[in-house]
Design a protein around this motif. Structure first.
Motif, PDB file in Angstrom:
ATOM      1  N   TYR A  27       0.891  -1.154   0.000  1.00  0.00           N
ATOM      2  CA  TYR A  27       0.000   0.000   0.000  1.00  0.00           C
ATOM      3  C   TYR A  27       0.932   1.207   0.000  1.00  0.00           C
ATOM      4  CZ  TYR A  27      -3.472   3.451   1.070  1.00  0.00           C
ATOM      5  OH  TYR A  27      -4.270   4.570   0.983  1.00  0.00           O
ATOM      6  N   PRO A  28       0.614   2.257  -0.802  1.00  0.00           N
ATOM      7  CA  PRO A  28       1.551   3.370  -0.898  1.00  0.00           C
ATOM      8  C   PRO A  28       1.832   4.031   0.442  1.00  0.00           C
ATOM      9  CG  PRO A  28      -0.378   3.712  -2.333  1.00  0.00           C
ATOM     10  CD  PRO A  28      -0.596   2.445  -1.608  1.00  0.00           C
ATOM     11  N   GLU A  72      -2.129  -2.274   4.204  1.00  0.00           N
ATOM     12  CA  GLU A  72      -0.898  -3.039   4.449  1.00  0.00           C
ATOM     13  C   GLU A  72      -1.178  -4.425   5.025  1.00  0.00           C
ATOM     14  OE1 GLU A  72      -1.515   0.043   5.478  1.00  0.00           O
ATOM     15  OE2 GLU A  72       0.069   1.354   4.704  1.00  0.00           O
ATOM     16  N   HIS A 111     -10.304  19.650  -2.515  1.00  0.00           N
ATOM     17  CA  HIS A 111     -10.275  19.590  -1.046  1.00  0.00           C
ATOM     18  C   HIS A 111     -10.388  20.989  -0.442  1.00  0.00           C
ATOM     19  CE1 HIS A 111      -9.224  15.540  -1.740  1.00  0.00           C
ATOM     20  NE2 HIS A 111      -7.945  15.552  -1.448  1.00  0.00           N
ATOM     21  N   ILE A 149      -5.777  11.281   7.060  1.00  0.00           N
ATOM     22  CA  ILE A 149      -4.464  11.499   6.454  1.00  0.00           C
ATOM     23  C   ILE A 149      -4.566  11.487   4.937  1.00  0.00           C
ATOM     24  CG2 ILE A 149      -2.075  10.744   6.411  1.00  0.00           C
ATOM     25  CD1 ILE A 149      -2.363   9.610   9.076  1.00  0.00           C
ATOM     26  N   CYS A 198      -3.923  14.588   1.350  1.00  0.00           N
ATOM     27  CA  CYS A 198      -3.640  15.995   1.033  1.00  0.00           C
ATOM     28  C   CYS A 198      -4.482  16.938   1.890  1.00  0.00           C
ATOM     29  CB  CYS A 198      -3.933  16.260  -0.441  1.00  0.00           C
ATOM     30  SG  CYS A 198      -2.726  15.514  -1.546  1.00  0.00           S
ATOM     31  N   MET A 237      -4.666   6.558   9.636  1.00  0.00           N
ATOM     32  CA  MET A 237      -5.592   6.355   8.520  1.00  0.00           C
ATOM     33  C   MET A 237      -6.896   5.703   9.005  1.00  0.00           C
ATOM     34  SD  MET A 237      -3.203   5.375   5.309  1.00  0.00           S
ATOM     35  CE  MET A 237      -4.501   5.690   4.117  1.00  0.00           C
ATOM     36  N   ASP A 244     -10.588   9.241  -0.550  1.00  0.00           N
ATOM     37  CA  ASP A 244     -11.116   8.000  -1.142  1.00  0.00           C
ATOM     38  C   ASP A 244     -10.189   6.816  -0.879  1.00  0.00           C
ATOM     39  OD1 ASP A 244      -9.416   9.501  -2.793  1.00  0.00           O
ATOM     40  OD2 ASP A 244     -10.215   8.689  -4.653  1.00  0.00           O
ATOM     41  N   SER A 245      -8.882   7.026  -1.034  1.00  0.00           N
ATOM     42  CA  SER A 245      -7.951   5.917  -0.820  1.00  0.00           C
ATOM     43  C   SER A 245      -7.938   5.517   0.661  1.00  0.00           C
ATOM     44  CB  SER A 245      -6.543   6.336  -1.264  1.00  0.00           C
ATOM     45  OG  SER A 245      -5.648   5.275  -1.183  1.00  0.00           O
ATOM     46  N   THR A 246      -7.958   6.516   1.516  1.00  0.00           N
ATOM     47  CA  THR A 246      -7.950   6.241   2.962  1.00  0.00           C
ATOM     48  C   THR A 246      -9.248   5.564   3.386  1.00  0.00           C
ATOM     49  OG1 THR A 246      -6.516   8.138   3.266  1.00  0.00           O
ATOM     50  CG2 THR A 246      -7.620   7.322   5.221  1.00  0.00           C
ATOM     51  N   ASN A 295     -11.014  12.331  -4.849  1.00  0.00           N
ATOM     52  CA  ASN A 295     -10.304  12.970  -5.974  1.00  0.00           C
ATOM     53  C   ASN A 295      -9.828  11.913  -6.968  1.00  0.00           C
ATOM     54  OD1 ASN A 295      -8.318  11.847  -4.462  1.00  0.00           O
ATOM     55  ND2 ASN A 295      -7.115  13.707  -4.168  1.00  0.00           N
ATOM     56  N   THR A 309      -7.977   9.325  -6.766  1.00  0.00           N
ATOM     57  CA  THR A 309      -6.583   8.877  -6.742  1.00  0.00           C
ATOM     58  C   THR A 309      -6.050   8.909  -5.313  1.00  0.00           C
ATOM     59  OG1 THR A 309      -4.398   9.205  -7.733  1.00  0.00           O
ATOM     60  CG2 THR A 309      -5.569  11.186  -7.093  1.00  0.00           C
ATOM     61  N   ALA A 329      -3.566  10.854  -3.898  1.00  0.00           N
ATOM     62  CA  ALA A 329      -2.762  12.000  -4.358  1.00  0.00           C
ATOM     63  C   ALA A 329      -1.521  12.216  -3.502  1.00  0.00           C
ATOM     64  CB  ALA A 329      -3.623  13.260  -4.372  1.00  0.00           C
ATOM     65  N   MET A 330      -1.706  12.118  -2.206  1.00  0.00           N
ATOM     66  CA  MET A 330      -0.632  12.468  -1.262  1.00  0.00           C
ATOM     67  C   MET A 330       0.689  11.745  -1.559  1.00  0.00           C
ATOM     68  SD  MET A 330      -0.463  14.068   1.761  1.00  0.00           S
ATOM     69  CE  MET A 330       0.141  14.022   3.413  1.00  0.00           C
TER      70      MET A 330
HETATM   71  C1  LIG Z   1      -0.936   3.170   7.623  1.00  0.00           C
HETATM   72  C2  LIG Z   1      -0.519   4.190   6.627  1.00  0.00           C
HETATM   73  N1  LIG Z   1      -0.271   3.804   5.366  1.00  0.00           N
HETATM   74  C3  LIG Z   1       0.103   4.715   4.446  1.00  0.00           C
HETATM   75  C4  LIG Z   1       0.225   6.029   4.783  1.00  0.00           C
HETATM   76  C5  LIG Z   1       0.672   7.031   3.742  1.00  0.00           C
HETATM   77  N2  LIG Z   1      -0.450   7.834   3.275  1.00  0.00           N
HETATM   78  C6  LIG Z   1      -0.771   8.982   3.835  1.00  0.00           C
HETATM   79  S1  LIG Z   1      -2.172   9.590   3.245  1.00  0.00           S
HETATM   80  C7  LIG Z   1      -2.381   8.353   2.177  1.00  0.00           C
HETATM   81  C8  LIG Z   1      -3.558   8.239   1.254  1.00  0.00           C
HETATM   82  C9  LIG Z   1      -3.970   9.506   0.672  1.00  0.00           C
HETATM   83  O1  LIG Z   1      -4.945   9.276  -0.292  1.00  0.00           O
HETATM   84  P1  LIG Z   1      -6.411   9.780  -0.130  1.00  0.00           P
HETATM   85  O2  LIG Z   1      -6.998   9.345   1.149  1.00  0.00           O
HETATM   86  O3  LIG Z   1      -7.169   9.407  -1.342  1.00  0.00           O
HETATM   87  O4  LIG Z   1      -6.241  11.360  -0.038  1.00  0.00           O
HETATM   88  P2  LIG Z   1      -5.554  12.365  -1.092  1.00  0.00           P
HETATM   89  O5  LIG Z   1      -4.134  12.500  -0.709  1.00  0.00           O
HETATM   90  O6  LIG Z   1      -5.763  11.795  -2.452  1.00  0.00           O
HETATM   91  O7  LIG Z   1      -6.258  13.630  -0.899  1.00  0.00           O
HETATM   92  C10 LIG Z   1      -1.351   7.470   2.308  1.00  0.00           C
HETATM   93  C11 LIG Z   1      -1.213   6.307   1.476  1.00  0.00           C
HETATM   94  C12 LIG Z   1      -0.034   6.388   6.123  1.00  0.00           C
HETATM   95  N3  LIG Z   1       0.092   7.636   6.556  1.00  0.00           N
HETATM   96  N4  LIG Z   1      -0.417   5.455   7.011  1.00  0.00           N
END
Ligand SMILES: Cc1ncc(C[n+]2csc(CCOP(=O)(O)OP(=O)(O)O)c2C)c(N)n1
Length: 590
Positions: free
Chosen positions: A34-35, A60, A350, A368, A370, A388, A414-416, A442, A444, A446-447
């Protein structure tokens, strides 16, 4: 040496890329992640490699379980994540240690001392003794590759997952790497062996004994492990170090005797004693926690220094020089650069959503992504951010404690949301909560640099796949009020949030606006300020768009604002909040 001057068998690789290369050469079949900065690029470098299935998993824990499955089917598997990701994956980690492997399982944890892009700076070296799995720590890209290959071998030899621990400096620094050929490891296929792989208490008790026996064997191995080596030097000073600290020590005290540890759990106790005896003043240089120091002190070995090394933040050569009492002053890496805090982009959906929340004066249970940048002035619309997925559950906890859900919303990307927001939403519905959850979609992640996830409808290789519908998911969970809005429409967004807050049932609002960075080619029609209509109230500056410049002459109270056409993404949010209608589409007011 530039990359182009390297021989064909060499490449200039970051630590992350070198780990990916090592996994490839080791014949890895399955890579899951997971990124998360600074680990993201490992999986990205494995996408598209022949013979490797590389996937973004929803989180993860799932990634590690995919890796466990692949390993149990006899394939080599690598799973990578940032440090806090291992907290999420710690449940399978603890029991994977008992189950062991069939193929070979390498788990990369990328820690972030200094918190360049993290919510804490936990030292994941502690996970190795906690889970009783061996840990390797490379000091440069070549070692990152070599240790990855060695980690697979150790994993198979000792029937254990292996932790490969790096930090941001190692992950993101480039150095020369000797390349090798891929060696295939054909998966053996899955076979049933419940005594090894079904962790009911009876089996787990026996496996725990094997884990303890394995630890004894690993301790013995540590004494001769080629990655633990003494570098002879001026024995008046002896320094024990590992990872990036080794590089700083070499820079500050190039002539000192050094014990460089590559395998940092279990520790080679006899080797350490031998080294300690052979030197005058003994130091240990390490970043973050006194992980090595405490274990070595527990062996009855004393250091020349008091336990006063910096325990917070990233090490650097100057900090190491101070710690070792060296007068050497090295030039700081970057001098005179203006600070440039991260900011939401012009046109970011956002910002539009957070602007609506600011106007509604509600508490924001944050998450967590952007959008966490909303904590900064002038928006200042973020009241909590833990980890998260926590936005949704924290809002629910606040409601259950105060009996109120009309003054707080949860915001989550969305990813979170897919990572860990779904279960807390189920909790709200199940436990009769009435919170309002806003998913900032969004399209994606993005962060961390625009990775795909299940709701984007694309795989890690950007191939089309089943697209998770967030609205259908929320409905099926049982949320009675689910709506979708374009956050650029500030008025409608505000009205929807207000209605949701007034309701005594849970609501989800999906604020959908594609990340502006994904649509850079979009035709823009910049806005401008009509000077005759502008009353100088400065409300437009309250949402912090970088395209709006405060050009108020010194000493004047009345604000003068200029819209920079080269930055304006023509989202129209400033026009929507301007109380005097002074911001209009078209042209250049510069
Ligand atoms: C457990 C964990 N895994 C990964 C991350 C890294 N991380 C921070 S925010 C995020 C996802 C951001 O994506 P999203 O929720 O779609 O918000 P965006 O940034 O697109 O606005 C990730 C992978 C983290 N902080 N904690």
């Amino acid at each position: 040496m530039t990359a182009s001057a390297l021989p064909a068998t060499c490449a200039l690789l970051s630590g992350d890329e070198a780990i990916a290369r090592g996994a490839f050469e080791a014949g890895v079949r399955v890579a899951a992640a997971y990124p998360g900065t600074p680990a993201t690029e490992i999986l990205e470098a494995l996408v598209g490699c022949e013979g490797v299935h590389a996937e973004w998993s929803p989180n993860e824990k799932v990634a590690l379980e995919v890796g466990i499955g692949a390993s149990l089917a006899g394939a080599r598997a690598i799973v990578s994540m940032k440090h806090v990701g291992l907290n999420v994956a710690s449940d399978p980690l603890m029991t994977a240690s008992y189950v062991g492997v069939r193929g070979g399982l390498v788990i990369v944890t990328a820690d972030d001392p200094g918190m360049f892009s993290s919510q804490n700076e936990q030292d994941n070296r502690h996970y190795a003794p906690f889970a009783k799995v061996p840990m390797l720590e490379p000091s440069d890209s070549q070692e990152a590759k070599d240790f990855t290959i060695a980690a697979f071998e150790l994993s198979g030899r000792f029937d254990t997952p292996v932790l490969l621990r790096i930090t941001t400096r190692i992950a993101h620094s480039n150095s020369r790497v000797q390349l090798g050929e891929r060696v295939e490891h054909e998966p053996t296929g899955f076979v049933s062996e419940p005594a090894k792989t079904v962790m009911v208490p009876g089996n787990a008790r026996r496996r725990h004994e094997l884990v303890e026996a394995r630890t004894v064997a690993l301790r013995e191995y540590a004494e001769t492990c080629p990655f633990n080596r003494i570098e002879k030097g001026d024995a008046r000073i002896g320094i024990i170090c590992s990872g990036v600290a080794y590089q700083y020590v070499k820079e500050v005290r190039p002539n000192a005797a050094i014990l460089k540890l590559g395998l940092t759990w279990p520790l080679p106790k006899r080797l350490i004693r031998r080294f300690a005896k052979s030197v005058g003043k003994l130091y240990v240089v390490e970043e973050l926690d006194p992980y090595l120091e405490e274990q070595i002190r527990a062996m009855g070995i004393e250091f020349a220094h008091k336990p006063t090394a910096p325990r917070t933040g990233e090490l650097n050569p100057n900090a190491v020089a101070r710690f070792l009492g060296s007068r050497k002053k090295l030039p700081p890496a970057a001098e005179g650069l203006p600070p440039r805090p991260p900011a939401l982009c012009p046109g970011c959906g956002h910002r539009a959503l957070l602007t609506a929340l600011k106007r509604l004066k509600v508490f924001v249970s944050g998450d967590i992504g952007c959008y966490t940048l909303g904590v900064q002035p002038p928006l200042q619309t973020m009241d909590t951010c833990i980890c998260m997925g926590a936005s949704v559950s924290v809002a629910h906890g606040v409601e259950k404690a105060t009996g109120r859900s009309d003054n707080m919303v949860a915001v989550i990307g969305d990813s979170t949301f897919v990572h860990s927001g779904i279960t807390p939403l189920i909790d709200i519905v199940y436990n009769k909560g009435t919170s309002t959850v806003i998913i900032l979609d969004n399209e994606t992640t993005a962060m961390t640099g625009h990775q795909e996830h299940p709701a984007t409808g694309k795989t890690a290789a950007r191939e089309p796949t089943a697209r998770l519908s967030l609205e259908d998911l929320c409905r099926i969970i049982g949320v009675p009020h689910v709506s979708v809005v374009d956050p650029y429409d500030v008025k409608q967004t505000q009205a929807l949030i207000k209605a949701a807050l007034d309701r005594s049932e849970p609501s989800v609002i999906i604020a959908r606006r594609r990340c502006v960075l994904l649509d850079r080619d979009r035709v823009r029609h910049p806005y401008r300020v009509e000077a005759e209509r502008c009353v100088g109230c400065g409300v437009c500056l309250s949402h912090g768009c970088p395209a709006l410049a405060d050009v108020t002459p010194k000493g004047k109270r009345k604000k003068k604002v200029q819209i920079l056409p080269q930055l304006c993404a023509s989202c129209g949010v400033c026009a929507a909040i301007c109380p005097s209608g002074a911001i209009v589409k078209g042209g250049n007011d510069a």
